[in-house]
Design a protein around this motif. Structure first.
Motif, PDB file in Angstrom:
ATOM      1  N   ILE A  71      -1.190 -10.624  -0.326  1.00 31.39           N
ATOM      2  CA  ILE A  71      -1.804 -11.431   0.737  1.00 31.39           C
ATOM      3  C   ILE A  71      -3.126 -11.993   0.229  1.00 31.39           C
ATOM      4  O   ILE A  71      -3.409 -13.184   0.375  1.00 31.39           O
ATOM      5  CB  ILE A  71      -2.008 -10.602   2.026  1.00 31.39           C
ATOM      6  CG1 ILE A  71      -0.656 -10.263   2.664  1.00 31.39           C
ATOM      7  CG2 ILE A  71      -2.894 -11.367   3.023  1.00 31.39           C
ATOM      8  CD1 ILE A  71      -0.735  -9.272   3.812  1.00 31.39           C
ATOM      9  N   SER A  72      -3.915 -11.136  -0.378  1.00 28.99           N
ATOM     10  CA  SER A  72      -5.232 -11.537  -0.870  1.00 28.99           C
ATOM     11  C   SER A  72      -5.147 -12.662  -1.899  1.00 28.99           C
ATOM     12  O   SER A  72      -5.957 -13.592  -1.889  1.00 28.99           O
ATOM     13  CB  SER A  72      -5.938 -10.320  -1.467  1.00 28.99           C
ATOM     14  OG  SER A  72      -7.220 -10.649  -1.906  1.00 28.99           O
ATOM     15  N   LEU A  75       1.857  -0.510   0.264  1.00 30.42           N
ATOM     16  CA  LEU A  75       0.913  -1.203   1.134  1.00 30.42           C
ATOM     17  C   LEU A  75      -0.167  -1.910   0.324  1.00 30.42           C
ATOM     18  O   LEU A  75      -0.593  -3.017   0.673  1.00 30.42           O
ATOM     19  CB  LEU A  75       0.297  -0.229   2.137  1.00 30.42           C
ATOM     20  CG  LEU A  75       1.278   0.369   3.148  1.00 30.42           C
ATOM     21  CD1 LEU A  75       0.596   1.428   3.992  1.00 30.42           C
ATOM     22  CD2 LEU A  75       1.899  -0.713   4.019  1.00 30.42           C
ATOM     23  N   ARG A  76      -0.606  -1.311  -0.774  1.00 35.31           N
ATOM     24  CA  ARG A  76      -1.611  -1.945  -1.640  1.00 35.31           C
ATOM     25  C   ARG A  76      -1.028  -3.211  -2.258  1.00 35.31           C
ATOM     26  O   ARG A  76      -1.697  -4.235  -2.353  1.00 35.31           O
ATOM     27  CB  ARG A  76      -2.064  -0.952  -2.727  1.00 35.31           C
ATOM     28  CG  ARG A  76      -2.999  -1.530  -3.782  1.00 35.31           C
ATOM     29  CD  ARG A  76      -4.224  -2.213  -3.256  1.00 35.31           C
ATOM     30  NE  ARG A  76      -5.117  -1.297  -2.598  1.00 35.31           N
ATOM     31  CZ  ARG A  76      -6.106  -1.707  -1.793  1.00 35.31           C
ATOM     32  NH1 ARG A  76      -6.304  -2.992  -1.572  1.00 35.31           N
ATOM     33  NH2 ARG A  76      -6.882  -0.827  -1.197  1.00 35.31           N
ATOM     34  N   ARG A  77       0.220  -3.161  -2.659  1.00 37.02           N
ATOM     35  CA  ARG A  77       0.878  -4.347  -3.237  1.00 37.02           C
ATOM     36  C   ARG A  77       0.939  -5.478  -2.221  1.00 37.02           C
ATOM     37  O   ARG A  77       0.654  -6.638  -2.536  1.00 37.02           O
ATOM     38  CB  ARG A  77       2.281  -3.973  -3.721  1.00 37.02           C
ATOM     39  CG  ARG A  77       3.125  -5.118  -4.196  1.00 37.02           C
ATOM     40  CD  ARG A  77       2.659  -5.610  -5.554  1.00 37.02           C
ATOM     41  NE  ARG A  77       3.325  -6.827  -5.952  1.00 37.02           N
ATOM     42  CZ  ARG A  77       4.405  -6.872  -6.716  1.00 37.02           C
ATOM     43  NH1 ARG A  77       4.936  -5.765  -7.177  1.00 37.02           N
ATOM     44  NH2 ARG A  77       4.935  -8.024  -7.024  1.00 37.02           N
ATOM     45  N   ILE A  78       1.311  -5.142  -1.003  1.00 36.09           N
ATOM     46  CA  ILE A  78       1.350  -6.145   0.063  1.00 36.09           C
ATOM     47  C   ILE A  78      -0.039  -6.740   0.264  1.00 36.09           C
ATOM     48  O   ILE A  78      -0.202  -7.969   0.327  1.00 36.09           O
ATOM     49  CB  ILE A  78       1.905  -5.543   1.372  1.00 36.09           C
ATOM     50  CG1 ILE A  78       3.394  -5.237   1.228  1.00 36.09           C
ATOM     51  CG2 ILE A  78       1.649  -6.482   2.559  1.00 36.09           C
ATOM     52  CD1 ILE A  78       3.978  -4.409   2.360  1.00 36.09           C
ATOM     53  N   GLU A  82       1.813 -15.502   1.152  1.00 37.15           N
ATOM     54  CA  GLU A  82       2.007 -16.702   1.966  1.00 37.15           C
ATOM     55  C   GLU A  82       2.937 -17.690   1.270  1.00 37.15           C
ATOM     56  O   GLU A  82       3.826 -18.275   1.910  1.00 37.15           O
ATOM     57  CB  GLU A  82       0.672 -17.366   2.277  1.00 37.15           C
ATOM     58  CG  GLU A  82       0.822 -18.575   3.181  1.00 37.15           C
ATOM     59  CD  GLU A  82      -0.498 -19.227   3.543  1.00 37.15           C
ATOM     60  OE1 GLU A  82      -0.444 -20.287   4.200  1.00 37.15           O
ATOM     61  OE2 GLU A  82      -1.574 -18.703   3.202  1.00 37.15           O
ATOM     62  N   LYS A  83       2.767 -17.880  -0.024  1.00 36.99           N
ATOM     63  CA  LYS A  83       3.644 -18.789  -0.774  1.00 36.99           C
ATOM     64  C   LYS A  83       5.098 -18.330  -0.675  1.00 36.99           C
ATOM     65  O   LYS A  83       5.998 -19.138  -0.439  1.00 36.99           O
ATOM     66  CB  LYS A  83       3.228 -18.851  -2.233  1.00 36.99           C
ATOM     67  CG  LYS A  83       1.964 -19.617  -2.490  1.00 36.99           C
ATOM     68  CD  LYS A  83       1.635 -19.563  -3.972  1.00 36.99           C
ATOM     69  CE  LYS A  83       0.243 -20.092  -4.256  1.00 36.99           C
ATOM     70  NZ  LYS A  83      -0.145 -19.908  -5.663  1.00 36.99           N
ATOM     71  N   GLY A  84       5.325 -17.053  -0.875  1.00 34.20           N
ATOM     72  CA  GLY A  84       6.682 -16.520  -0.792  1.00 34.20           C
ATOM     73  C   GLY A  84       7.267 -16.659   0.598  1.00 34.20           C
ATOM     74  O   GLY A  84       8.450 -16.992   0.762  1.00 34.20           O
TER      75      GLY A  84
END
Length: 125
Positions: free
Chosen positions: A106-107, A99-102, A112-114
């Motif tokens: 996002i941050s 969840l931290r990686r996600i 979003e690019k992916g």
């Protein structure tokens, strides 16, 4: 893909970030009340964002968050009848790190690019 995807991701991040801080606190304290709070929060976020992410053909993000909450809730329930073992702590850390990686992706804008690249590939076959 809708240009509002960035705003939607930021809205998700706004709700997810405080829960990740609480999750960190749980990992430090192992307070079962905090684990319950985190699991309920993840379930709520996953449920509330699912329709919006499904509309942009990316319901999997909400589903992952929801499922993480459900898994934590189930493990918290189990821990009412037994002691915490090393495997539990590793399990919690794995969920937290995912969840931290996600949240970090996002941050940074990478998520979003992916997501936009994935939608382009779908669109172009």
């Amino acid at each position: 893909m809708d240009n509002n995807v960035g705003a939607l991701l930021q809205e998700l991040l706004t709700e997810l970030s405080p829960l990740l801080s609480r999750f960190e606190k749980y990992l430090d304290s192992l307070d079962p009340d905090i684990l319950e709070e985190v699991s309920n929060g993840l379930i709520s976020i996953g449920s509330s964002f699912y329709p919006s992410f499904t509309a942009i053909r990316h319901g999997v993000l909400s589903a992952v968050i929801y499922e993480a909450g459900m898994r934590l809730k189930y493990r918290a329930f189990e821990l009412r009848t037994r002691k915490l073992v090393k495997g539990d702590l590793e399990y919690f850390k794995d969920i937290y790190e995912l969840l931290r990686r996600i949240a970090n992706d996002i941050s940074s804008g990478e998520y979003e690019k992916g997501l936009r690249r994935m939608h382009e590939r779908r669109k172009n076959g």
